[in-house]
Design a protein around this motif. Sequence first.
Motif, mmCIF file in Angstrom:
data_model
loop_
_atom_site.group_PDB
_atom_site.id
_atom_site.type_symbol
_atom_site.label_atom_id
_atom_site.label_comp_id
_atom_site.label_asym_id
_atom_site.label_seq_id
_atom_site.Cartn_x
_atom_site.Cartn_y
_atom_site.Cartn_z
ATOM 1 N N LYS A 136 0.920 -1.252 0.069
ATOM 2 C CA LYS A 136 -0.124 -0.033 -0.057
ATOM 3 C C LYS A 136 0.998 1.063 0.079
ATOM 4 C CE LYS A 136 -4.066 -1.933 2.362
ATOM 5 N NZ LYS A 136 -4.881 -1.912 3.381
ATOM 6 N N ALA A 137 1.732 1.217 0.713
ATOM 7 C CA ALA A 137 2.875 2.270 0.805
ATOM 8 C C ALA A 137 3.407 2.675 -0.713
ATOM 9 C CB ALA A 137 4.159 1.960 1.422
ATOM 10 N N VAL A 138 3.768 1.632 -1.243
ATOM 11 C CA VAL A 138 4.326 1.757 -2.519
ATOM 12 C C VAL A 138 3.085 2.382 -3.505
ATOM 13 C CG1 VAL A 138 5.486 0.465 -4.685
ATOM 14 C CG2 VAL A 138 6.245 0.079 -2.288
ATOM 15 N N GLU A 139 1.890 1.862 -3.333
ATOM 16 C CA GLU A 139 1.024 2.448 -4.273
ATOM 17 C C GLU A 139 0.910 3.726 -4.440
ATOM 18 O OE1 GLU A 139 -2.587 0.280 -3.279
ATOM 19 O OE2 GLU A 139 -1.792 -1.552 -4.344
ATOM 20 N N ASP A 171 11.860 8.066 3.864
ATOM 21 C CA ASP A 171 12.882 7.631 4.230
ATOM 22 C C ASP A 171 13.106 6.306 5.302
ATOM 23 O OD1 ASP A 171 14.187 9.429 2.750
ATOM 24 O OD2 ASP A 171 14.940 10.764 4.261
ATOM 25 N N PHE A 172 12.044 6.448 5.995
ATOM 26 C CA PHE A 172 11.837 5.027 6.830
ATOM 27 C C PHE A 172 11.483 3.997 6.224
ATOM 28 C CE2 PHE A 172 9.232 2.939 10.330
ATOM 29 C CZ PHE A 172 10.419 2.286 10.792
ATOM 30 N N GLY A 173 11.160 3.979 5.084
ATOM 31 C CA GLY A 173 10.936 2.992 4.118
ATOM 32 C C GLY A 173 11.933 2.308 3.531
ATOM 33 N N ARG A 174 13.025 2.951 3.881
ATOM 34 C CA ARG A 174 14.340 2.217 3.332
ATOM 35 C C ARG A 174 14.656 0.939 4.225
ATOM 36 N NH1 ARG A 174 17.774 7.724 2.315
ATOM 37 N NH2 ARG A 174 17.037 8.364 0.315
ATOM 38 N N ALA A 175 14.206 1.164 5.211
ATOM 39 C CA ALA A 175 14.460 0.063 6.409
ATOM 40 C C ALA A 175 13.803 -1.309 5.922
ATOM 41 C CB ALA A 175 14.157 0.295 7.724
ATOM 42 N N VAL A 176 12.890 -1.101 5.242
ATOM 43 C CA VAL A 176 12.014 -2.146 4.673
ATOM 44 C C VAL A 176 12.209 -2.486 3.109
ATOM 45 C CG1 VAL A 176 10.671 -3.046 6.596
ATOM 46 C CG2 VAL A 176 9.804 -0.904 5.048
ATOM 47 N N LYS A 177 13.108 -1.860 2.622
ATOM 48 C CA LYS A 177 13.200 -1.850 1.170
ATOM 49 C C LYS A 177 12.094 -1.265 0.183
ATOM 50 C CE LYS A 177 16.582 -5.724 1.735
ATOM 51 N NZ LYS A 177 16.823 -7.112 1.278
ATOM 52 N N LEU A 178 11.449 -0.273 0.683
ATOM 53 C CA LEU A 178 10.534 0.326 0.042
ATOM 54 C C LEU A 178 11.107 1.596 -0.445
ATOM 55 C CD1 LEU A 178 7.553 -0.336 2.698
ATOM 56 C CD2 LEU A 178 8.033 -1.500 0.554
ATOM 57 N N ARG A 179 11.406 1.684 -1.761
ATOM 58 C CA ARG A 179 11.771 2.838 -2.418
ATOM 59 C C ARG A 179 11.395 3.275 -3.724
ATOM 60 N NH1 ARG A 179 16.094 -0.600 -0.695
ATOM 61 N NH2 ARG A 179 17.904 0.197 0.607
ATOM 62 N N PRO A 180 11.208 4.564 -3.936
ATOM 63 C CA PRO A 180 10.670 4.796 -5.249
ATOM 64 C C PRO A 180 11.569 4.577 -6.339
ATOM 65 C CG PRO A 180 11.285 6.904 -4.079
ATOM 66 C CD PRO A 180 11.274 5.750 -3.094
ATOM 67 N N GLU A 181 11.078 4.072 -7.672
ATOM 68 C CA GLU A 181 11.951 4.008 -8.579
ATOM 69 C C GLU A 181 12.147 4.916 -9.624
ATOM 70 O OE1 GLU A 181 13.455 0.972 -9.066
ATOM 71 O OE2 GLU A 181 12.689 0.269 -7.204
ATOM 72 N N PRO A 182 13.248 5.460 -10.197
ATOM 73 C CA PRO A 182 13.498 6.478 -11.094
ATOM 74 C C PRO A 182 12.611 6.545 -12.526
ATOM 75 C CG PRO A 182 15.656 5.522 -10.251
ATOM 76 C CD PRO A 182 14.449 4.522 -9.884
ATOM 77 N N GLU A 183 12.231 5.070 -12.883
ATOM 78 C CA GLU A 183 11.428 5.225 -14.139
ATOM 79 C C GLU A 183 9.877 5.556 -13.631
ATOM 80 O OE1 GLU A 183 13.490 2.762 -12.969
ATOM 81 O OE2 GLU A 183 15.153 2.890 -14.506
ATOM 82 N N GLN A 184 9.355 4.919 -12.460
ATOM 83 C CA GLN A 184 8.050 4.935 -12.356
ATOM 84 C C GLN A 184 7.725 6.266 -11.403
ATOM 85 O OE1 GLN A 184 8.479 0.986 -10.381
ATOM 86 N NE2 GLN A 184 6.296 1.252 -11.126
ATOM 87 N N HIS A 185 8.655 6.915 -10.861
ATOM 88 C CA HIS A 185 8.319 7.857 -9.778
ATOM 89 C C HIS A 185 9.487 9.116 -9.777
ATOM 90 C CE1 HIS A 185 7.359 4.166 -7.748
ATOM 91 N NE2 HIS A 185 6.164 4.555 -8.032
ATOM 92 N N PRO A 186 9.672 9.661 -10.930
ATOM 93 C CA PRO A 186 10.740 10.707 -11.126
ATOM 94 C C PRO A 186 10.456 11.848 -10.436
ATOM 95 C CG PRO A 186 9.453 10.466 -13.178
ATOM 96 C CD PRO A 186 9.037 9.317 -12.371
#
Length: 203
Positions: A136-139, A171-186
């Motif tokens: 849900k966070a990634v969405e 930034d806290f999402g990095r602790a669980v490998k939740l990161r925006p992607e350059p192609e999808q979230h510029p």
Amino acid sequence: MKIYEFAQAPNCRRVRMFLAEKGIDIEYAQVDIGKGENLSEEYRRRDPNAKVPVLELDDGTCIAESVAIQRYFEELNPEPPLFGRDAKEKALVEMWTRRGDFNMMFNVGMCFQHTTGFFADRMKVFPEFGEESGRKAVEFFSVLDRHLEGNRYLVGDYFSVADIGMLCSLDFGRAVKLRPEPEQHPNLIRWREEVSARPSASA
């Protein structure tokens, strides 16, 4: 006065970043939540929810919840204004703060709590719930990216507490490998890089 915090916690960083933007220095007392120091009877007298951060005033009053602490200092130190400069802006800041808390901070937090085992000694964990929260966070990354396509910050060209809260959650999402992607979230990445470059981001 002093603030009880666990420095790695996102809501504690949220308060530190806000105070740095205001140029406010304050005493901090570290509470190791990993070791359960927040669960003691003494600490629960400050906050029955046993959370961090907590602001303790000189008269003994304790203010918990990061946004409540921010609002307290906003009233004492209104410049620069970070909760909005007029009625419309204040409403939009509140809206994006709430959206950030419900869609980002909550979901990242649940993903962390239920998939990492950090609190497994004191709570029942549900890994599937944690994984779903992460999804849900990634969405929500996509929602933010679309919004930031036409906005420098979350509220137009005005930097606010909403940006502070969202950055700390992201930034806290990095602790669980939740990161925006350059192609999808510029646009989201552009925003994060700009806000992260502010001196307060390293507070």
